[in-house]
Motif scaffolding. Structure first.
Motif, PDB file in Angstrom:
ATOM      1  N   ARG A 546       0.835  -1.198   0.000  1.00 54.87           N
ATOM      2  CA  ARG A 546       0.000   0.000   0.000  1.00 54.87           C
ATOM      3  C   ARG A 546       0.871   1.249   0.000  1.00 54.87           C
ATOM      4  O   ARG A 546       1.911   1.299   0.669  1.00 54.87           O
ATOM      5  CB  ARG A 546      -0.900   0.033   1.236  1.00 54.87           C
ATOM      6  N   LEU A 554      -5.169   4.620  -6.401  1.00 58.68           N
ATOM      7  CA  LEU A 554      -5.283   3.155  -6.366  1.00 58.68           C
ATOM      8  C   LEU A 554      -4.129   2.513  -5.607  1.00 58.68           C
ATOM      9  O   LEU A 554      -4.195   1.350  -5.225  1.00 58.68           O
ATOM     10  CB  LEU A 554      -5.337   2.602  -7.793  1.00 58.68           C
ATOM     11  N   SER A 557      -4.989   0.927  -2.367  1.00 53.15           N
ATOM     12  CA  SER A 557      -5.981  -0.145  -2.421  1.00 53.15           C
ATOM     13  C   SER A 557      -5.324  -1.479  -2.745  1.00 53.15           C
ATOM     14  O   SER A 557      -4.129  -1.564  -2.994  1.00 53.15           O
ATOM     15  CB  SER A 557      -7.023   0.174  -3.505  1.00 53.15           C
ATOM     16  N   MET A 582     -13.823   6.349  -6.714  1.00 53.10           N
ATOM     17  CA  MET A 582     -13.576   5.758  -5.398  1.00 53.10           C
ATOM     18  C   MET A 582     -14.376   6.466  -4.300  1.00 53.10           C
ATOM     19  O   MET A 582     -14.778   5.838  -3.319  1.00 53.10           O
ATOM     20  CB  MET A 582     -12.078   5.811  -5.077  1.00 53.10           C
ATOM     21  N   GLU A 612     -13.201  -3.257  -3.727  1.00 53.34           N
ATOM     22  CA  GLU A 612     -12.015  -2.556  -3.232  1.00 53.34           C
ATOM     23  C   GLU A 612     -12.140  -1.047  -3.438  1.00 53.34           C
ATOM     24  O   GLU A 612     -11.676  -0.261  -2.609  1.00 53.34           O
ATOM     25  CB  GLU A 612     -10.762  -3.092  -3.929  1.00 53.34           C
ATOM     26  N   LYS A 615     -14.031   0.390  -0.502  1.00 54.67           N
ATOM     27  CA  LYS A 615     -13.289   0.471   0.763  1.00 54.67           C
ATOM     28  C   LYS A 615     -11.818   0.190   0.490  1.00 54.67           C
ATOM     29  O   LYS A 615     -11.305  -0.884   0.800  1.00 54.67           O
ATOM     30  CB  LYS A 615     -13.842  -0.540   1.766  1.00 54.67           C
ATOM     31  N   PRO A 616     -11.135   1.142  -0.122  1.00 50.55           N
ATOM     32  CA  PRO A 616      -9.741   0.897  -0.516  1.00 50.55           C
ATOM     33  C   PRO A 616      -8.838   0.599   0.669  1.00 50.55           C
ATOM     34  O   PRO A 616      -8.834   1.323   1.663  1.00 50.55           O
ATOM     35  CB  PRO A 616      -9.340   2.220  -1.198  1.00 50.55           C
ATOM     36  N   GLY A 617      -8.099  -0.526   0.561  1.00 51.66           N
ATOM     37  CA  GLY A 617      -7.164  -0.892   1.615  1.00 51.66           C
ATOM     38  C   GLY A 617      -7.834  -1.254   2.922  1.00 51.66           C
ATOM     39  O   GLY A 617      -7.231  -1.146   3.994  1.00 51.66           O
ATOM     40  N   ARG A 618      -9.059  -1.706   2.855  1.00 55.66           N
ATOM     41  CA  ARG A 618      -9.812  -2.024   4.082  1.00 55.66           C
ATOM     42  C   ARG A 618      -9.093  -3.070   4.917  1.00 55.66           C
ATOM     43  O   ARG A 618      -8.669  -4.106   4.421  1.00 55.66           O
ATOM     44  CB  ARG A 618     -11.207  -2.543   3.714  1.00 55.66           C
TER      45      ARG A 618
END
Length: 720
Positions: A546, A554, A557, A582, A612, A615-618
């Motif tokens: 990340r 991105l 994510s 996003m 994704e 919730k990017p990088g959840r």
């Protein structure tokens, strides 16, 4: 690629041949399990990590079987023993046990009684007796006359017959069908018996339970098998496998004795001797090894489950933390950490000593909390842990500052390790320990990856099981957890980066070195400038790394760079930017995934991408919740039977679960006390880090043992 292996694995795992073949190809090309599961769903038919690991492990097992098969064929050929029939048997063997049974009669061996008898020319007599001709029946004593040979050491008829019986006895012990029948009998009716060794009763009190113990070999649980084997290894216990001898002899006699002739009497004697002297001891050793293998497998499974729960424990997150490594006489080491876990200040307080320094302890802590704007306090749960917690709570700190007891198991190992010395070369071991405790609260996974998983204390008999197998399993779990969460490439340690798919220790060091020299990475593509990080490594790793606040949104994510063009096409279709897509749910709802399906990208990947983007990088871990032990309960002497107390599961074993109730000694909830209903596997009821309410059943002060129950009114609350 062995087509037979693919078909066999597909049948065993109830999968399609194409799924197994595709996975095998990816593994052969160097793809990791997390990468295949996350980014190659179309290729494998959406197999998860568990299925992919099973395919990988089975492919390796079958490859080892083939390797052994080839070695046996080579050995037989070199000694001119390989016939067409024998070769067919070797090639058709489907298990290592079957293969070794076939090879056993031909394996080079040390000199045995049968070997000596063969050297004396008695093998023809053995075959003559074993044939047990009935028309007319042979007379062993008469036939043996022809084999008397003073020069070869056969002086009498009885010596000739004895030698022939030795040869038959060895043939019985090496007979494939005989071994298979006896193996089946052990599996269905065999028992393992444990007895105290001579004069060892006083030395092995921890094995007292096994001084007189017996149970079925097929169903003995892993923890008892490993305990008995350790007791045998320490020469406190003696172990033996028991069989109904009448049934065993009957099986063998039916196999080899053809009638009631004088020759049959000789064969009967040979069978009885072969069973007691050769076959049963061999099968007993094999049985112990098989029980050990089975116990290892179960112990490693439990350890892996526990480790996963521990690594995925909810993180407090980026907070300023005051960490305390408690102690009585030597005082408590205190460290203040910033939101990234960097130590800002270290000190020592002595709240538990009867000297003037004790009066200053509270003022020091209050000053540190104010000066460094502390947002949470982490206290190790070892010696003086509860006493230190009680002391801190009496200071009247603001309610917004949570006071959390942290499991410090393994922290001392980290503090004295090469990793810790490299990270903090100028700090004392005790200070490193406090730092580790604080960081465990902030992000358990990021800190625990620095410690050998076997030192974390969530397994059973981890030093007794196959060390290669347990390392493989635990490494799989750590890699799975690290990649499931994702790693910030601009802040992660070498140890954390080393577990990212496609990297490893050296590339992790190279990334950190590049970061130190050139500053934070702005995009994932910049990783390709890292020395020795080639296209394959980039492909495997990029999706799990990340980049927060980078030039491409991105980067934060789990969307892989190979799929950026898809997101860009979605945004272009809607007339917006990737960042807008996003941020705006209504825009994402207008995306038609079917319009972006191609030969390489299918619906599973497209749905992952849309999820994704939302919730990017959840972080898949649960939200952190503060837990407190019961007030007024600080040591084992405060406990009474019938008390209902809150606790945290610290370890799950095959025989139950250990629970920390805040008294230094962990209590045991035996498997029979885990629930009102029958429990076969404790892992189905509890897991590490689960919060539970337990009832104190018994307190054994002499042995510092606490028996707990979760039955009846005991309730449990999962935290993940």
């Amino acid at each position: 690629m062995n087509a037979g292996h693919i078909t066999r694995i597909a049948d065993e795992l109830t999968l399609r041949n194409g799924q197994v073949h595709a996975t095998a190809v990816l593994l052969e090309e160097g793809a990791t399990v997390p990468f295949i599961a996350r980014y190659r769903k179309e290729v494998t038919g959406s197999l998860d990590e568990v299925a992919i690991r099973r395919i990988r492990d089975r492919l390796e097992q079958l490859a080892e079987l083939d390797k052994r098969r080839e070695a046996i064929l080579t050995s037989l050929a070199e000694r001119d023993l390989l016939t067409d029939k024998l070769q067919a048997q070797v090639l058709n063997a489907t298990t290592l046990v079957a293969l070794e049974d076939i090879y056993l009669p031909y394996r080079p061996k040390r000199r045995t009684r049968a070997t000596v008898a063969r050297e004396r020319g008695l093998e023809p007599l053995a075959h003559l007796l074993l044939a047990q001709e009935t028309a007319p029946p042979i007379q062993p004593a008469v036939e043996a006359q022809a084999f008397i040979n003073q020069e070869k050491g056969v002086a009498t008829v009885e010596e000739a017959l004895a030698g022939a019986r030795d040869i038959i006895a060895e043939m019985v012990s090496e007979d494939t069908q005989a071994r298979s029948s006896l193996r089946e009998l052990i599996n269905t009716q065999g028992t393992i018996r444990s007895r105290v060794g001579k004069d060892k009763a006083k030395d092995g009190t921890k094995y007292k339970h096994y001084f007189k113990w017996e149970e079925a070999t097929a169903t003995a649980p892993s923890h008892r098998i490993l305990a008995m084997l350790r007791g045998e290894r320490e020469r406190v216990l003696t172990l033996c496998v028991l069989l109904p001898e009448e049934d065993a002899e009957r099986l063998l006699l039916e196999r080899f004795v053809k009638g009631r002739t004088p020759a049959s009497e000789q064969v009967t004697l040979s069978v009885q001797d072969g069973y007691k002297r050769l076959l049963f001891p061999s099968m007993e050793s094999e049985t112990k090894l098989e029980m050990k293998r089975r116990a290892d497998e179960e112990a490693i499974r439990v350890f892996a489950l526990n480790l996963r729960e521990l690594l995925l424990a909810p993180p407090l997150g980026e907070k300023t933390v005051l960490a305390i490594d408690p102690g009585f006489r030597t005082g408590c080491k205190v460290t203040c950490l910033d939101r990234q876990g960097k130590p800002l200040h270290s000190d020592a307080i002595y709240p538990h000593t009867p000297d003037p320094r004790a009066k200053k302890a509270g003022a020091i802590l209050l000053d540190l909390c104010k000066r460094f704007q502390i947002e949470a306090i982490a206290i190790g749960n070892g010696t003086a842990g509860r006493e230190t917690e009680a002391f801190v709570r009496r200071l009247g700190l603001p309610a917004r500052i949570p006071i959390v007891m942290v499991n410090e198991c393994g922290a001392s190992i980290y503090s004295a390790s090469e990793v810790a010395r490299e990270e903090f070369p100028n700090l004392d071991v005790t200070v490193r320990g406090a730092i580790s405790i604080g960081r465990r609260l902030m992000d358990p996974l990021a800190e625990l990856v620095k410690i050998d998983p076997k030192s974390i204390g969530v397994g059973q008999y981890q030093h007794d099981v196959d060390q290669k197998a347990i390392k493989r399993s635990l490494d799989d779990i750590v890699m799975s957890c690290v990649n499931a969460i994702g790693v910030d490439v601009n802040t992660a340690s070498i140890q954390l980066l080393a577990y990212v798919s496609g990297l490893g220790p050296q590339l992790a060091r190279n990334i950190v070195a590049y970061r130190a020299e050139h500053g934070p990475f702005a995009t994932r593509m910049e990783l390709t400038k890292v020395p020795r990080l080639g296209p394959k490594s980039f492909e495997q790793a990029a999706g799990f790394l990340r980049i927060q606040g980078g030039s491409n949104p991105l980067g934060a994510s789990a969307v892989h760079p190979e799929s950026y063009h898809i997101v860009e096409a979605m945004a272009e279709e809607l007339g917006c930017s990737v960042a807008d897509l996003m941020r705006d749910k209504t825009l994402r709802e207008r995306v038609d995934p079917a319009r972006h399906i191609s030969d390489n990208i299918g619906l599973p990947t497209l749905m992952d991408i849309l999820e994704e983007l939302a919730k990017p990088g959840r972080d898949p871990r649960d939200e952190f919740e503060v837990f407190s032990f019961a007030e007024g309960i600080g040591n084992i002497h405060d406990l009474n039977a019938g008390m209902k107390l809150p606790g945290v599961v610290t370890n799950v074993t095959a025989f139950g679960a250990f629970v920390d109730i805040g008294v230094h000694e962990e209590g045991l909830v035996h498997i029979s006390q885990l629930a009102d209903q029958f429990v076969k596997d404790p892992a189905e009821v509890v897991k590490v880090h689960q919060r539970v309410t337990v009832t104190v059943m018994n307190v054994d002060l002499s042995r510092n043992r606490i028996s707990l129950s979760m039955k009846s009114a005991a309730r449990s609350e999962e935290t993940g």
